[in-house]
Design a protein around this motif. Structure first.
Motif, short mmCIF file in Angstrom:
data_model
loop_
_atom_site.label_atom_id
_atom_site.label_comp_id
_atom_site.label_asym_id
_atom_site.label_seq_id
_atom_site.Cartn_x
_atom_site.Cartn_y
_atom_site.Cartn_z
N GLY A 542 -1.76 1.60 -11.44
CA GLY A 542 -2.41 1.74 -10.13
C GLY A 542 -3.70 0.96 -9.98
N SER A 543 -4.36 0.63 -11.08
CA SER A 543 -5.65 -0.08 -10.97
C SER A 543 -5.49 -1.60 -10.90
CB SER A 543 -6.55 0.28 -12.17
OG SER A 543 -5.91 -0.13 -13.37
N VAL A 544 -4.26 -2.10 -11.15
CA VAL A 544 -4.09 -3.57 -11.21
C VAL A 544 -2.97 -4.10 -10.33
CG1 VAL A 544 -5.08 -3.85 -13.52
CG2 VAL A 544 -2.64 -3.33 -13.28
N ASP A 545 -2.02 -3.27 -9.92
CA ASP A 545 -0.83 -3.77 -9.23
C ASP A 545 -0.86 -3.39 -7.74
OD1 ASP A 545 1.78 -4.36 -8.33
OD2 ASP A 545 2.54 -4.22 -10.37
N ALA A 546 -1.30 -4.34 -6.91
CA ALA A 546 -1.38 -4.09 -5.46
C ALA A 546 0.01 -3.92 -4.86
CB ALA A 546 -2.12 -5.24 -4.78
N ASP A 547 1.01 -4.63 -5.40
CA ASP A 547 2.36 -4.57 -4.84
C ASP A 547 2.98 -3.18 -4.96
OD1 ASP A 547 2.36 -7.21 -4.09
OD2 ASP A 547 3.25 -7.93 -5.95
N LEU A 548 2.67 -2.47 -6.04
CA LEU A 548 3.20 -1.10 -6.20
C LEU A 548 2.74 -0.20 -5.06
CD1 LEU A 548 3.02 0.04 -9.94
CD2 LEU A 548 5.02 0.09 -8.46
N TRP A 549 1.44 -0.29 -4.74
CA TRP A 549 0.89 0.53 -3.64
C TRP A 549 1.54 0.15 -2.31
CZ3 TRP A 549 -1.98 4.71 -4.53
CH2 TRP A 549 -2.70 4.79 -5.72
N MET A 550 1.69 -1.17 -2.08
CA MET A 550 2.29 -1.62 -0.82
C MET A 550 3.73 -1.14 -0.70
SD MET A 550 0.51 -3.05 1.44
CE MET A 550 1.94 -3.25 2.45
N ASP A 551 4.49 -1.24 -1.81
CA ASP A 551 5.90 -0.80 -1.77
C ASP A 551 5.99 0.70 -1.52
OD1 ASP A 551 6.62 -3.39 -2.23
OD2 ASP A 551 7.03 -3.13 -4.38
N TYR A 552 5.06 1.46 -2.08
CA TYR A 552 5.03 2.92 -1.88
C TYR A 552 4.82 3.23 -0.39
CZ TYR A 552 3.85 7.80 -3.22
OH TYR A 552 3.83 9.16 -3.39
N ILE A 553 3.86 2.52 0.21
CA ILE A 553 3.59 2.72 1.66
C ILE A 553 4.83 2.36 2.48
CG2 ILE A 553 2.27 1.76 3.60
CD1 ILE A 553 -0.16 1.64 1.66
N LYS A 554 5.45 1.20 2.15
CA LYS A 554 6.64 0.76 2.91
C LYS A 554 7.77 1.78 2.76
CE LYS A 554 5.73 -4.19 2.45
NZ LYS A 554 6.11 -5.40 1.69
N GLU A 555 7.89 2.38 1.57
CA GLU A 555 8.94 3.38 1.33
C GLU A 555 8.72 4.60 2.22
OE1 GLU A 555 12.17 2.84 -0.10
OE2 GLU A 555 10.87 1.96 -1.64
N GLU A 556 7.47 5.06 2.30
CA GLU A 556 7.17 6.23 3.15
C GLU A 556 7.45 5.93 4.63
OE1 GLU A 556 6.76 9.14 2.30
OE2 GLU A 556 5.54 9.40 0.51
N LEU A 557 7.21 4.65 5.01
CA LEU A 557 7.43 4.27 6.41
C LEU A 557 8.91 4.05 6.72
CD1 LEU A 557 4.49 1.70 6.84
CD2 LEU A 557 4.69 3.93 7.99
N GLY A 558 9.66 3.53 5.73
CA GLY A 558 11.03 3.09 6.02
C GLY A 558 12.12 4.06 5.64
#
Length: 599
Positions: A542-558
């Motif tokens: 979580g402290s280094v991978d921005a894509d993981l956070w973005m994919d998590y957000i997209k998952e909640e939205l989609g």
């Protein structure tokens, strides 16, 4: 500071007025240029200076110059260059001078300055830039060579190039590359003079008044450099490099012979000398040019004779110099020739026989390196000589008991031979090898077991491997284990393996991405499971991978069962956890995603 900026903007006005007057730019464009120029000037005049501001200034001016060129071409107007382009070029050179004076040690900045001058400035100006750079970076031979090549090839001044090489050699008297390029330059100069003289003679012009000394035409200056260089730099490799350069020039046959004879006399105990002498036989013509073989079969016979002559030299070499390095040269030559494609059965068989013979002799003398045992085994396997391959592999593992590569080769042969005791050999290999080098063998064992044994046996191997392999190597093993679980037992098995491993650090981010992907491939993809996987992954990355956070957000939205109301909380958690550049990347990606979703 404001007065300086104003004065420099006013200095631009004549060229800008000309650009507007001749119709290359509109009034609005001129105003935009003045505004941008004011900003750039402010940045390079302030007290705290940054290299990036100077680079941006120069890049803007270069873009402007190129735009002016394109517009001139479009409207067919080529006048007023002194008032417009030359003024801009002069200003850019001033900025480069300031930047290179402040950041003297930045070689890339100097090289950018040189590239600019090559395109836009005069040769005399570029010569001064090279001189300024070399005064500061005299410790870099590559820059001396670059400057000398430019003097020789672009400015056509062999005398200036020669002076640069001589100065460079005072700083670097033992630099092989400098001697090689200086030697090449003198040969090129001699060749150029010879061509000039021939052209004059063809035109029946008197060359008596022109300076064409016979010594220089014969390459005497290059010979002096050769003699000086080999007295300073020892070793056959350097000697061969000079001979390779001399062979590019047809007129230098006497010099080539002298270098070749010296190579044989001075470096008899170097494998490289024998290697070069043997390979030279391939280039030697056994018949005059007009009598070359005409048919394919005759050409194959001729090629075979040449290769036999090469091998005769190698045979003499390994008797005179019976070392591992010499045998390596011999075998590499045999393998290269064998790899060459030919439709001639006779040539193919001769090459194979010579290669096998060389391998066998080196092995008998115990002068075959480990890597060449591998090449020998691969060659035998490729020809389906599995019995011989196994004999060589057994001999190799006896000699190199602590080599993973040799054990892998032995196991490959046994697997291809359908041997009944593969598992026992894997166990034997682990006894002889250190645990930290065994990862490739564990993976090979698991891959073999997947095709040959039961699911339970393969899982037992993975579990044993995870107990034996620690640290970073275990990351690869966990990824392989998870992949195997999904292939062999589907999602249920993969989830069970994930659960059993999820606290056994370290992991790769792919480990978590794999289980997320497996979940998404299910018909009833559960959002609760995806949240569990993302949360577990973010604890690690979580402290280094921005894509993981973005994919998590997209998952909640989609996702049909996602909770969009959670996205704000996830965003702020990401901002707290991500560090440095990762946080900036996340903000940029999040903004881009929001913009695309609103459009």
């Amino acid at each position: 500071m404001a007065e300086i900026i104003q004065e420099r903007i006013e200095d631009r006005l004549p060229e800008l007025e000309q650009l507007e007057r001749i119709g290359l730019f509109s009034h609005a464009e001129i105003k935009a240029i003045i505004k941008k120029a004011s900003d750039l000037e402010y940045r390079i005049q302030r007290r705290a200076l940054f290299k990036e501001d100077f680079i941006n200034y120069v890049q803007y001016e270069i873009n402007l110059l190129e735009l002016i060129q394109r517009r001139r071409t479009r409207i067919g107007y080529s006048f007023k260059k002194d008032e417009i382009e030359n003024s801009i070029v002069h200003r850019v050179q001033g900025v480069f001078r300031r930047a290179s004076a402040k950041w003297k040690d930045d070689v890339q900045l100097w090289l950018s300055y040189i590239v600019f001058c090559k395109k836009w400035a005069t040769k005399a100006q570029l010569s001064k830039v090279f001189s300024a750079m070399l005064a500061i970076h005299s410790n870099k031979p590559a820059l001396w060579i670059m400057a000398a090549k430019w003097e020789m090839e672009d400015r056509l001044s062999s005398e200036c190039a020669r002076q640069l090489f001589l100065r460079a050699l005072r700083f670097h008297p033992e630099c092989p590359k400098l001697y090689q390029e200086y030697f090449r330059m003198e040969l090129m100069h001699a060749e150029k003079l010879r061509k000039e003289k021939q052209e004059f003679e063809k035109a029946k012009m008197d060359v008596g008044n022109l300076d064409y000394p016979e010594e220089i035409l014969k390459g005497e200056l290059a010979r002096i450099i050769y003699k000086n260089s080999v007295s300073m730099i020892k070793g056959a490799e350097f000697h061969v490099s000079l001979l390779s350069i001399a062979q590019l020039f047809d007129f230098a046959t006497d010099l080539q012979k002298e270098i070749y004879d010296d190579l044989q006399a001075l470096h008899t105990d170097d494998p490289l000398t024998w290697d070069y002498v043997a390979r030279r036989e391939l280039e030697m013509e056994s018949k005059p040019a007009g009598e070359q073989p005409a048919t394919k079969q005759a050409r194959a016979v001729e090629a075979g004779r040449k290769e036999e002559r090469c091998c005769a030299v190698y045979e003499e070499a390994v008797k005179t110099l019976p070392t591992e390095a010499m045998w390596k040269c011999y075998i590499n030559f045999c393998l290269e020739r064998f790899a060459k494609k030919t439709s001639s059965q006779f040539l193919r068989e001769g090459r194979l026989e010579r290669t096998m013979m060389a391998f066998r002799k080196a092995h008998e003398l115990k002068l075959l390196p480990e890597f060449q045992y591998k090449q020998w085994i691969e060659l035998l396997m490729h020809r389906d000589f599995l019995k011989e391959a196994l004999e060589v592999a057994v001999a190799g593992t006896e000699l190199f008991r602590d080599s993973v590569m040799m054990w892998q080769m032995k196991l490959r042969v046994l697997i291809d031979s359908k041997s009944p005791d593969i598992a026992g050999l894997f166990e034997e290999a682990f006894v002889h090898l250190k645990a930290q080098v065994c990862l490739p063998l564990w993976i090979s064992w698991a891959e073999w077991s997947e095709g040959a044994k039961s699911q339970e046996d393969t899982e037992t191997i993975f579990k044993k491997a995870l107990l034996a392999v620690k640290g970073a190597d275990s990351v690869t093993l966990k990824d392989k284990y998870l992949d195997w679980a999904y292939r062999s037992g589907g999602y249920k098995k993969a989830r069970a393996v994930f659960k059993s491993l999820q606290e056994s650090r370290p992991f790769s981010v792919d480990f978590f991405r794999k289980i997320i992907q497996f979940e998404k491939e299910q018909e009833s993809c559960k959002m609760a499971n995806l949240r569990e996987y993302y949360e577990r992954a973010l604890r690690e990355f979580g402290s280094v991978d921005a894509d993981l956070w973005m994919d998590y957000i997209k998952e909640e939205l989609g996702h049909p069962h996602g909770r969009p109301e959670n996205c704000g909380q996830i965003y702020w958690r990401a901002m707290k956890m991500l560090q440095g550049e990762s946080a900036e990347v996340f903000v940029a990606k999040h903004a881009l995603h929001q913009a695309s979703s609103h459009s």
